[in-house]
Design a protein around this motif. Structure first.
Motif, PDB file in Angstrom:
ATOM      1  N   LEU A 179      58.290  37.396  10.109  1.00 33.24           N
ATOM      2  CA  LEU A 179      57.708  36.126   9.690  1.00 33.24           C
ATOM      3  C   LEU A 179      56.355  36.325   9.029  1.00 33.24           C
ATOM      4  CD1 LEU A 179      58.323  34.111  13.013  1.00 33.24           C
ATOM      5  CD2 LEU A 179      59.885  34.365  11.063  1.00 33.24           C
ATOM      6  N   CYS A 180      55.961  35.348   8.203  1.00 30.87           N
ATOM      7  CA  CYS A 180      54.570  35.274   7.753  1.00 30.87           C
ATOM      8  C   CYS A 180      53.761  34.571   8.844  1.00 30.87           C
ATOM      9  CB  CYS A 180      54.468  34.542   6.424  1.00 30.87           C
ATOM     10  SG  CYS A 180      54.839  32.769   6.502  1.00 30.87           S
ATOM     11  N   VAL A 181      52.463  34.538   8.686  1.00 31.89           N
ATOM     12  CA  VAL A 181      51.603  33.966   9.724  1.00 31.89           C
ATOM     13  C   VAL A 181      51.886  32.480   9.923  1.00 31.89           C
ATOM     14  CG1 VAL A 181      49.208  33.428  10.330  1.00 31.89           C
ATOM     15  CG2 VAL A 181      49.792  35.705   9.475  1.00 31.89           C
ATOM     16  N   SER A 182      52.042  31.731   8.836  1.00 33.04           N
ATOM     17  CA  SER A 182      52.309  30.298   8.981  1.00 33.04           C
ATOM     18  C   SER A 182      53.581  30.043   9.776  1.00 33.04           C
ATOM     19  CB  SER A 182      52.416  29.629   7.603  1.00 33.04           C
ATOM     20  OG  SER A 182      51.152  29.538   6.993  1.00 33.04           O
ATOM     21  N   GLU A 183      54.613  30.827   9.517  1.00 34.08           N
ATOM     22  CA  GLU A 183      55.857  30.681  10.265  1.00 34.08           C
ATOM     23  C   GLU A 183      55.669  31.073  11.727  1.00 34.08           C
ATOM     24  OE1 GLU A 183      58.912  31.743   6.576  1.00 34.08           O
ATOM     25  OE2 GLU A 183      58.150  33.323   7.897  1.00 34.08           O
ATOM     26  N   ALA A 184      54.952  32.166  11.963  1.00 36.57           N
ATOM     27  CA  ALA A 184      54.764  32.648  13.326  1.00 36.57           C
ATOM     28  C   ALA A 184      53.979  31.661  14.180  1.00 36.57           C
ATOM     29  CB  ALA A 184      54.057  34.005  13.307  1.00 36.57           C
ATOM     30  N   LEU A 185      53.048  30.934  13.569  1.00 37.51           N
ATOM     31  CA  LEU A 185      52.235  29.986  14.335  1.00 37.51           C
ATOM     32  C   LEU A 185      53.040  28.782  14.809  1.00 37.51           C
ATOM     33  CD1 LEU A 185      48.841  30.073  12.410  1.00 37.51           C
ATOM     34  CD2 LEU A 185      49.407  31.116  14.618  1.00 37.51           C
ATOM     35  N   ASN A 186      54.274  28.642  14.341  1.00 36.92           N
ATOM     36  CA  ASN A 186      55.186  27.640  14.899  1.00 36.92           C
ATOM     37  C   ASN A 186      55.865  28.143  16.167  1.00 36.92           C
ATOM     38  OD1 ASN A 186      54.756  25.679  12.851  1.00 36.92           O
ATOM     39  ND2 ASN A 186      56.178  26.764  11.492  1.00 36.92           N
ATOM     40  N   ALA A 188      44.553  43.990  20.430  1.00 41.83           N
ATOM     41  CA  ALA A 188      45.954  44.346  20.653  1.00 41.83           C
ATOM     42  C   ALA A 188      46.561  43.451  21.736  1.00 41.83           C
ATOM     43  CB  ALA A 188      46.070  45.809  21.047  1.00 41.83           C
ATOM     44  N   ARG A 189      47.033  42.299  21.323  1.00 40.39           N
ATOM     45  CA  ARG A 189      47.673  41.380  22.259  1.00 40.39           C
ATOM     46  C   ARG A 189      48.686  40.535  21.508  1.00 40.39           C
ATOM     47  NH1 ARG A 189      42.104  38.708  22.546  1.00 40.39           N
ATOM     48  NH2 ARG A 189      42.130  37.140  20.897  1.00 40.39           N
ATOM     49  N   ALA A 190      49.691  40.066  22.242  1.00 39.15           N
ATOM     50  CA  ALA A 190      50.665  39.135  21.674  1.00 39.15           C
ATOM     51  C   ALA A 190      50.046  37.746  21.642  1.00 39.15           C
ATOM     52  CB  ALA A 190      51.935  39.133  22.518  1.00 39.15           C
ATOM     53  N   ASN A 191      50.551  36.909  20.754  1.00 41.23           N
ATOM     54  CA  ASN A 191      50.067  35.533  20.635  1.00 41.23           C
ATOM     55  C   ASN A 191      51.129  34.564  21.143  1.00 41.23           C
ATOM     56  OD1 ASN A 191      47.564  36.239  19.191  1.00 41.23           O
ATOM     57  ND2 ASN A 191      48.961  36.855  17.553  1.00 41.23           N
ATOM     58  N   CYS A 192      50.657  33.426  21.639  1.00 44.05           N
ATOM     59  CA  CYS A 192      51.547  32.389  22.147  1.00 44.05           C
ATOM     60  C   CYS A 192      50.940  31.033  21.778  1.00 44.05           C
ATOM     61  CB  CYS A 192      51.717  32.518  23.662  1.00 44.05           C
ATOM     62  SG  CYS A 192      50.228  32.103  24.606  1.00 44.05           S
ATOM     63  N   PRO A 193      51.641  29.928  22.019  1.00 45.30           N
ATOM     64  CA  PRO A 193      51.102  28.621  21.630  1.00 45.30           C
ATOM     65  C   PRO A 193      49.719  28.319  22.189  1.00 45.30           C
ATOM     66  CG  PRO A 193      53.423  28.418  22.135  1.00 45.30           C
ATOM     67  CD  PRO A 193      53.032  29.818  22.509  1.00 45.30           C
ATOM     68  N   ALA A 194      49.345  28.949  23.310  1.00 50.69           N
ATOM     69  CA  ALA A 194      48.027  28.708  23.894  1.00 50.69           C
ATOM     70  C   ALA A 194      46.924  29.558  23.277  1.00 50.69           C
ATOM     71  CB  ALA A 194      48.069  28.961  25.404  1.00 50.69           C
ATOM     72  N   THR A 195      47.296  30.515  22.418  1.00 47.83           N
ATOM     73  CA  THR A 195      46.303  31.390  21.793  1.00 47.83           C
ATOM     74  C   THR A 195      45.435  30.612  20.818  1.00 47.83           C
ATOM     75  OG1 THR A 195      47.818  33.281  21.942  1.00 47.83           O
ATOM     76  CG2 THR A 195      45.988  33.477  20.396  1.00 47.83           C
ATOM     77  N   ASN A 196      44.135  30.872  20.859  1.00 54.60           N
ATOM     78  CA  ASN A 196      43.209  30.297  19.881  1.00 54.60           C
ATOM     79  C   ASN A 196      43.581  30.831  18.492  1.00 54.60           C
ATOM     80  OD1 ASN A 196      41.076  29.504  18.267  1.00 54.60           O
ATOM     81  ND2 ASN A 196      39.496  30.496  19.491  1.00 54.60           N
ATOM     82  N   PRO A 197      43.971  29.967  17.553  1.00 53.49           N
ATOM     83  CA  PRO A 197      44.377  30.468  16.232  1.00 53.49           C
ATOM     84  C   PRO A 197      43.238  31.131  15.464  1.00 53.49           C
ATOM     85  CG  PRO A 197      44.223  28.070  16.216  1.00 53.49           C
ATOM     86  CD  PRO A 197      44.096  28.500  17.649  1.00 53.49           C
ATOM     87  N   PHE A 198      42.007  30.941  15.932  1.00 57.02           N
ATOM     88  CA  PHE A 198      40.874  31.586  15.268  1.00 57.02           C
ATOM     89  C   PHE A 198      40.470  32.892  15.941  1.00 57.02           C
ATOM     90  CE2 PHE A 198      40.803  27.379  13.528  1.00 57.02           C
ATOM     91  CZ  PHE A 198      40.460  27.602  12.213  1.00 57.02           C
ATOM     92  N   GLU A 199      41.321  33.376  16.849  1.00 65.12           N
ATOM     93  CA  GLU A 199      41.151  34.719  17.418  1.00 65.12           C
ATOM     94  C   GLU A 199      42.527  35.305  17.705  1.00 65.12           C
ATOM     95  OE1 GLU A 199      37.386  35.793  19.827  1.00 65.12           O
ATOM     96  OE2 GLU A 199      37.874  33.752  20.457  1.00 65.12           O
TER      97      GLU A 199
END
Length: 259
Positions: free
Chosen positions: A53-60, A191-202
């Motif tokens: 995915l691109c970033v925009s897609e992944a942030l969904n 080095a961490r995975a992202n999830c819906p609770a992740t701050n999108p600015f970090e």
């Protein structure tokens, strides 16, 4: 049910057979994958039904196995090597471009950035001149973050919504500047995975290194054992804070040359 987690993979220049790299320093080369290594990784993702995915897609944060594929710097191999391999496998990606590098040997030209965008890939910003953001005052931050993004928007006639930090280094002031500039996210090198609770600015990202083997790549995509990478990262962060960016980089170059 646990919330979806997505690892953001971080790539740099690729090395096709017979093509010289933009730089030859060991500290640069260790981030550069051979073309065949990148192709092997993309083949594994495709064969095991992962989505790229691109970033925009992944942030969904869609359900199912997915990774975000990102490239830093804006090397010419983004278009001539990575893009065809990604297209063949039905993958998307975000290419974070360093605006001030456009047209330099080994980097994308302005026309090539437009072509990459026209192929459907997402263009992000990787600053104007690749300076460490935590070293900069406000006026310089605006130039590296706001002006750089605007120049890319003018180039591709599309909104540039995502920013990545050169060297993974940033400050609270840099993040605030990115928000004010209208970006939707900032990618770091944590080095961490992202999830819906992740701050999108970090957002976390994992650098895919030259010597990475298949087993380790598979574990990274699944988000396994990233704590080991974070431990090493925290040690480096302490050294950077104590020495400062310039002294730390000089020490790292001496160590790598001595290997």
């Amino acid at each position: 049910m646990a919330p979806p987690r997505i690892v953001f993979l971080m790539y740099h220049e690729l090395e096709p057979p017979g093509r010289p790299l933009c730089q030859s320093e060991p500290g640069y080369v260790r981030y550069i994958l051979l073309q065949k290594s990148f192709q092997s990784q993309m083949d594994w993702l495709r064969q095991t039904n992962w989505r790229g995915l691109c970033v925009s897609e992944a942030l969904n944060y869609p359900a199912g196995n997915s990774v975000a594929i990102t490239f830093d710097d804006g090397n010419e191999t983004d278009l001539i090597t990575a893009a065809p391999l990604l297209k063949e496998r039905g993958f998307n990606a975000t290419f974070y471009v360093t605006s001030g590098f456009l047209g330099k040997p080994g980097y994308l030209s302005r026309a090539q950035v437009r072509e990459l965008s026209s192929l459907g890939f997402e263009i992000g910003c990787h600053s104007m001149t690749h300076q460490y953001l935590d070293d900069l005052k406000q006026s310089a931050l605006r130039h590296e973050i706001s002006d750089a993004g605007k120049s890319l928007e003018d180039l591709i006639a599309r909104k540039v919504e995502h920013f990545s930090c050169p060297g993974g280094r940033y400050s609270a002031e840099a993040l605030a500047t990115a928000k004010e500039a209208g970006y939707r996210s900032v990618a770091t090198s944590h080095a961490r995975a992202n999830c819906p609770a992740t701050n999108p600015f970090e957002l976390g990202r994992v650098a895919i290194m030259r010597d990475l083997n298949r087993k380790r790549f598979e574990a990274i995509c699944a988000g396994d054992a990233l704590w080991k990478m974070r431990f090493a990262e925290s040690t480096r962060d302490i050294a950077r804070r104590l020495l400062g960016n310039d002294s730390y980089d000089r020490l790292r170059v001496r160590i790598l040359r001595g290997r």
